[in-house]
Structures are given as structure tokens and as C-alpha cells.
Design a protein around this motif. Structure first.
Motif, PDB file in Angstrom:
ATOM      1  N   LYS A   2       0.814  -1.195   0.047  1.00  0.00           N
ATOM      2  CA  LYS A   2      -0.040   0.024  -0.064  1.00  0.00           C
ATOM      3  C   LYS A   2       0.652   1.222   0.080  1.00  0.00           C
ATOM      4  CE  LYS A   2      -4.086  -1.921   2.107  1.00  0.00           C
ATOM      5  NZ  LYS A   2      -4.983  -1.898   3.359  1.00  0.00           N
ATOM      6  N   GLY A   3       0.475   2.297  -0.721  1.00  0.00           N
ATOM      7  CA  GLY A   3       1.075   3.362  -0.681  1.00  0.00           C
ATOM      8  C   GLY A   3       0.091   4.581  -0.681  1.00  0.00           C
ATOM      9  N   LYS A   4       0.707   5.827  -0.858  1.00  0.00           N
ATOM     10  CA  LYS A   4      -0.154   6.870  -1.090  1.00  0.00           C
ATOM     11  C   LYS A   4       0.166   7.825  -2.163  1.00  0.00           C
ATOM     12  CE  LYS A   4      -1.503   7.445   4.030  1.00  0.00           C
ATOM     13  NZ  LYS A   4      -2.972   7.257   3.633  1.00  0.00           N
ATOM     14  N   ILE A   5      -0.513   8.530  -2.711  1.00  0.00           N
ATOM     15  CA  ILE A   5      -0.271   9.533  -3.809  1.00  0.00           C
ATOM     16  C   ILE A   5      -0.588  11.041  -3.205  1.00  0.00           C
ATOM     17  CG2 ILE A   5      -2.443   9.218  -5.026  1.00  0.00           C
ATOM     18  CD1 ILE A   5      -0.830   9.741  -7.530  1.00  0.00           C
ATOM     19  N   ASP A  49      15.436  11.967   2.290  1.00  0.00           N
ATOM     20  CA  ASP A  49      15.668  10.789   3.444  1.00  0.00           C
ATOM     21  C   ASP A  49      14.563   9.639   3.110  1.00  0.00           C
ATOM     22  OD1 ASP A  49      18.015  11.769   4.457  1.00  0.00           O
ATOM     23  OD2 ASP A  49      16.634  13.198   5.970  1.00  0.00           O
ATOM     24  N   ILE A  50      13.675  10.073   2.249  1.00  0.00           N
ATOM     25  CA  ILE A  50      12.476   9.254   2.034  1.00  0.00           C
ATOM     26  C   ILE A  50      12.492   8.511   0.428  1.00  0.00           C
ATOM     27  CG2 ILE A  50       9.898   9.064   1.973  1.00  0.00           C
ATOM     28  CD1 ILE A  50       9.739  11.500   4.063  1.00  0.00           C
ATOM     29  N   LEU A  51      12.325   7.224   0.472  1.00  0.00           N
ATOM     30  CA  LEU A  51      12.158   6.713  -0.840  1.00  0.00           C
ATOM     31  C   LEU A  51      10.974   7.096  -1.266  1.00  0.00           C
ATOM     32  CD1 LEU A  51      13.573   3.184   0.088  1.00  0.00           C
ATOM     33  CD2 LEU A  51      14.787   5.124  -1.073  1.00  0.00           C
ATOM     34  N   HIS A  52      11.079   7.569  -2.733  1.00  0.00           N
ATOM     35  CA  HIS A  52       9.612   8.222  -3.127  1.00  0.00           C
ATOM     36  C   HIS A  52       9.868   8.215  -4.764  1.00  0.00           C
ATOM     37  CE1 HIS A  52      12.478  11.406  -3.496  1.00  0.00           C
ATOM     38  NE2 HIS A  52      11.785  11.958  -4.560  1.00  0.00           N
ATOM     39  N   ILE A  53       8.561   8.215  -5.476  1.00  0.00           N
ATOM     40  CA  ILE A  53       8.737   8.528  -6.809  1.00  0.00           C
ATOM     41  C   ILE A  53       7.965   9.952  -6.929  1.00  0.00           C
ATOM     42  CG2 ILE A  53       7.358   7.541  -8.870  1.00  0.00           C
ATOM     43  CD1 ILE A  53       7.270   4.954  -7.358  1.00  0.00           C
ATOM     44  N   LYS A  54       8.568  10.559  -7.911  1.00  0.00           N
ATOM     45  CA  LYS A  54       8.030  11.959  -8.133  1.00  0.00           C
ATOM     46  C   LYS A  54       7.535  11.832  -9.706  1.00  0.00           C
ATOM     47  CE  LYS A  54       8.091  16.554  -7.120  1.00  0.00           C
ATOM     48  NZ  LYS A  54       8.636  17.861  -6.615  1.00  0.00           N
ATOM     49  N   VAL A  61       4.658  10.061  -4.822  1.00  0.00           N
ATOM     50  CA  VAL A  61       4.236   8.657  -4.283  1.00  0.00           C
ATOM     51  C   VAL A  61       5.253   7.981  -3.354  1.00  0.00           C
ATOM     52  CG1 VAL A  61       3.750   6.463  -5.334  1.00  0.00           C
ATOM     53  CG2 VAL A  61       3.075   8.525  -6.718  1.00  0.00           C
ATOM     54  N   VAL A  62       4.653   7.714  -2.302  1.00  0.00           N
ATOM     55  CA  VAL A  62       5.358   7.010  -1.229  1.00  0.00           C
ATOM     56  C   VAL A  62       4.726   5.955  -0.588  1.00  0.00           C
ATOM     57  CG1 VAL A  62       6.569   9.195  -0.712  1.00  0.00           C
ATOM     58  CG2 VAL A  62       4.202   8.600   0.534  1.00  0.00           C
ATOM     59  N   SER A  63       5.186   5.127   0.113  1.00  0.00           N
ATOM     60  CA  SER A  63       4.605   3.996   1.022  1.00  0.00           C
ATOM     61  C   SER A  63       3.754   4.579   2.004  1.00  0.00           C
ATOM     62  CB  SER A  63       5.756   3.002   1.393  1.00  0.00           C
ATOM     63  OG  SER A  63       6.531   3.727   2.206  1.00  0.00           O
ATOM     64  N   ILE A  79      -0.651  24.139   2.937  1.00  0.00           N
ATOM     65  CA  ILE A  79      -0.807  24.090   1.430  1.00  0.00           C
ATOM     66  C   ILE A  79      -1.968  23.165   1.230  1.00  0.00           C
ATOM     67  CG2 ILE A  79       0.448  23.320  -0.369  1.00  0.00           C
ATOM     68  CD1 ILE A  79       3.076  24.218   0.758  1.00  0.00           C
ATOM     69  N   ASP A  80      -2.850  23.573   0.228  1.00  0.00           N
ATOM     70  CA  ASP A  80      -3.812  22.509  -0.228  1.00  0.00           C
ATOM     71  C   ASP A  80      -3.211  21.256  -0.643  1.00  0.00           C
ATOM     72  OD1 ASP A  80      -5.500  24.691   0.531  1.00  0.00           O
ATOM     73  OD2 ASP A  80      -5.462  25.332  -1.657  1.00  0.00           O
ATOM     74  N   VAL A  81      -3.766  20.113  -0.185  1.00  0.00           N
ATOM     75  CA  VAL A  81      -3.143  18.813  -0.491  1.00  0.00           C
ATOM     76  C   VAL A  81      -4.263  18.010  -0.824  1.00  0.00           C
ATOM     77  CG1 VAL A  81      -3.148  18.162   1.955  1.00  0.00           C
ATOM     78  CG2 VAL A  81      -1.635  17.029   0.428  1.00  0.00           C
ATOM     79  N   TYR A  82      -4.034  16.990  -1.717  1.00  0.00           N
ATOM     80  CA  TYR A  82      -5.105  15.987  -2.012  1.00  0.00           C
ATOM     81  C   TYR A  82      -4.466  14.541  -2.042  1.00  0.00           C
ATOM     82  CZ  TYR A  82      -8.070  13.031  -5.200  1.00  0.00           C
ATOM     83  OH  TYR A  82      -9.023  12.315  -5.923  1.00  0.00           O
ATOM     84  N   ILE A  83      -4.831  13.575  -1.007  1.00  0.00           N
ATOM     85  CA  ILE A  83      -4.245  12.524  -0.640  1.00  0.00           C
ATOM     86  C   ILE A  83      -5.023  11.504  -0.667  1.00  0.00           C
ATOM     87  CG2 ILE A  83      -3.003  11.128   1.267  1.00  0.00           C
ATOM     88  CD1 ILE A  83      -2.481  13.774   2.761  1.00  0.00           C
ATOM     89  N   ARG A  84      -4.549  10.319  -1.591  1.00  0.00           N
ATOM     90  CA  ARG A  84      -5.302   8.964  -1.967  1.00  0.00           C
ATOM     91  C   ARG A  84      -4.262   7.945  -1.315  1.00  0.00           C
ATOM     92  NH1 ARG A  84      -9.166  11.462  -0.673  1.00  0.00           N
ATOM     93  NH2 ARG A  84     -10.641  12.350  -2.061  1.00  0.00           N
ATOM     94  N   ASP A  85      -5.165   6.695  -1.272  1.00  0.00           N
ATOM     95  CA  ASP A  85      -4.484   5.508  -0.828  1.00  0.00           C
ATOM     96  C   ASP A  85      -4.318   4.974  -2.241  1.00  0.00           C
ATOM     97  OD1 ASP A  85      -4.220   5.939   1.689  1.00  0.00           O
ATOM     98  OD2 ASP A  85      -6.077   4.880   2.202  1.00  0.00           O
ATOM     99  N   ILE A  86      -3.497   4.207  -2.369  1.00  0.00           N
ATOM    100  CA  ILE A  86      -3.212   3.509  -3.761  1.00  0.00           C
ATOM    101  C   ILE A  86      -2.364   2.217  -3.518  1.00  0.00           C
ATOM    102  CG2 ILE A  86      -2.793   5.414  -5.148  1.00  0.00           C
ATOM    103  CD1 ILE A  86       0.099   5.196  -5.376  1.00  0.00           C
ATOM    104  N   ILE A  87      -2.670   1.196  -4.658  1.00  0.00           N
ATOM    105  CA  ILE A  87      -1.797  -0.003  -4.239  1.00  0.00           C
ATOM    106  C   ILE A  87      -0.495   0.032  -5.242  1.00  0.00           C
ATOM    107  CG2 ILE A  87      -2.006  -2.473  -4.634  1.00  0.00           C
ATOM    108  CD1 ILE A  87      -4.926  -2.443  -4.064  1.00  0.00           C
TER     109      ILE A  87
END
Length: 100
Positions: A2-5, A49-54, A61-63, A79-87
Motif C-alpha cells: 500500500k502507498g499514498k499519492i 531521506d524518504i524513498l519516493h517516486i515523483k 508517491v510514497v509508501s 498548503i492545499d493537499v489531495y491524498i489518496r491510498d493506492i496499491i
């Protein structure tokens, strides 16, 4: 896995240019020079310090377990933020595990 975007919008927040620069330096770090450009060194940011995909600008995209520091930094600067769980797919996990 599971991750988050995390998508954020700096322009919709009412931050001054100084605060935007401070936020971006805290998030992504920056290269600094001293002695009239003679010496150059890297000041680390949170994403170093955080493994991520940009994939694109303002999207990270992070875990799921590593998303809390990023979210708290975004809330700190209002800051306005939109967060969703992803697989995350196997290729995503491979990119995120590159540092281990």
C-alpha cells in the motif's frame, strides 16, 4: 504494497514567495554555494531521506508508512493537499526499495 499519492497545490495557498522557497528547500533540499561560488554543497531536504517516486511536479508517491512527515510539512505551511491510498505495483515497489 500500500502507498499514498500526495498531490499539492502551492499556488492556491496564500504564501509569499519567501515562504514558498522555504517550503521547497525544506521538502526537496537545494544546492548551496559559498565563497563566491568556489565551494558547492548539497543541503538535504525531507525527500532526500524518504524513498519516493515523483512522476510530475507537485505529485509524490510514497509508501503509506513514510507519508506522515510529508503530510505534516504540507500542513505546517497550510498548503492545499489531495491524498489518496493506492496499491503499488511490483515495479513501483522496486523503485521504492532501491535504497535498501
Amino acid at each position: 504494497m500500500k502507498g499514498k499519492i500526495i498531490c499539492y497545490n502551492i499556488k492556491s495557498s496564500n504564501l509569499s514567495r519567501k515562504d514558498i522557497d522555504r517550503f521547497l528547500r525544506e521538502l526537496a533540499g537545494h544546492n548551496d554555494k559559498s565563497n563566491y561560488g568556489r565551494y558547492s554543497y548539497r543541503k538535504r531536504g525531507l525527500l532526500d531521506d524518504i524513498l519516493h517516486i515523483k512522476p510530475v511536479r507537485c505529485v509524490i508517491v510514497v509508501s503509506s508508512k513514510e507519508s506522515k512527515p510529508i503530510i505534516s510539512l504540507l500542513k505546517k505551511y497550510s498548503i492545499d493537499v489531495y491524498i489518496r491510498d493506492i496499491i503499488l505495483t511490483k515495479s513501483d515497489v522496486k523503485i521504492l526499495d532501491r535504497g535498501k
